[in-house]
Write an enzyme that holds these catalytic residues in place. Structure first.
Site, short mmCIF file in Angstrom:
data_model
loop_
_atom_site.label_atom_id
_atom_site.label_comp_id
_atom_site.label_asym_id
_atom_site.label_seq_id
_atom_site.Cartn_x
_atom_site.Cartn_y
_atom_site.Cartn_z
CB SER A 149 -43.09 -33.86 11.61
OG SER A 149 -43.48 -32.54 11.95
CE1 TYR A 165 -46.49 -33.67 7.38
CE2 TYR A 165 -46.51 -32.73 9.59
CZ TYR A 165 -45.83 -33.08 8.44
OH TYR A 165 -44.48 -32.84 8.35
#
Length: 257
Positions: A149, A165
């Site tokens: 990401s 995350y």
């Protein structure tokens, strides 16, 4: 003589495992691989979504099977790889896409939520790469694609605040490099895709915070459209990228430039 460009992107006869492949960008990437000719083994945590996607793919002429799997559980991961080899004879492509998130300020982040995110997003990817990698080592060929990401590349003072995350995705980018270095001379390529903001079940809550900013500040001033991860997925899975390994490709409309 070099291959024709259509051959370079052809995945006919190849078999791909896609984790988190029943919905969202996982389903989109699985669809791309199937359209390029690959057999699919999809895994997800919920049987109903898995069955629905496999049925959908079947009506479109794709060869797709599925298995319920929690990527953080080594036995379940190994069972997916074993089922794939039994059904299709090989594991040629792994897309490590399954992921979760939890938002909280760092000082308030519950340890159990931090751990859960790391277990799925980082340890789960390692477990799948390890299990699939053992099969690829026997074949002396394979392509692993880790879905990282842009959160692993950049952060924002305006949030969203999701330390676990971010740490998991930055760790996954490092793991991508290390696996590429470890296995490159044995025929396995390992790369990562770092998507920016695309509509999905996981991202939609965050996109609400970001969309206006993206429209004002992004080089390409919009959230990613459906289908815009298909090309890079097939590219990294296929011989079109046969001299590329250890890389992270940001698909983010220029957000990280």
């Amino acid at each position: 003589m070099s291959k024709h460009v259509k051959e370079l992107f052809d995945l006919t006869g190849k078999t791909a495992i896609v984790t988190g492949g029943s919905r969202g960008i996982g389903k989109e990437m699985a669809e791309a691989l199937a359209e390029a000719g690959a057999n699919l083994m999809l895994c997800a945590r919920r049987r109903e979504w898995l069955d629905e996607t496999i049925a959908d793919f079947g009506t479109r002429g794709f060869t797709a099977a599925g298995k319920v799997c929690d990527v953080a559980k080594p036995d379940e991961v190994q069972a997916v790889v074993d089922s794939t080899v039994k059904r299709f004879g090989s594991v040629d492509i792994l897309v490590n896409n399954a992921g979760i998130s939890w938002g909280a300020m760092p000082e308030d982040m519950p340890l159990d939520q931090w751990q859960k995110v790391i277990d799925v997003n980082l340890t789960g990817c390692f477990l799948f790469a390890q299990a699939a990698g053992r099969e690829m080592l026997k074949q002396k060929s394979g392509s692993i694609i880790n879905i990282a990401s842009i959160a692993g590349l950049t952060s924002s003072a305006n949030g969203p605040f999701y330390a676990g995350y971010v740490a998991s995705k930055a760790g996954l980018i490092g793991l991508t490099r290390e696996l590429a270095a470890s296995w490159g001379r044995k025929g396995i390529r390992v790369n990562a895709i770092a998507p920016g903001f695309f509509h999905s079940r996981l991202a939609d809550a965050v996109i609400d915070i970001y969309e206006r900013s993206i429209q004002e500040n992004n080089v390409i001033p919009r959230v990613g459209d459906e289908g815009e991860l298909k090309g890079v997925t097939v590219f990294l899975a296929s011989d079109a990228s046969s001299y590329i390994t250890g890389q992270t490709i940001a698909v983010d409309g220029g957000m990280t430039v």
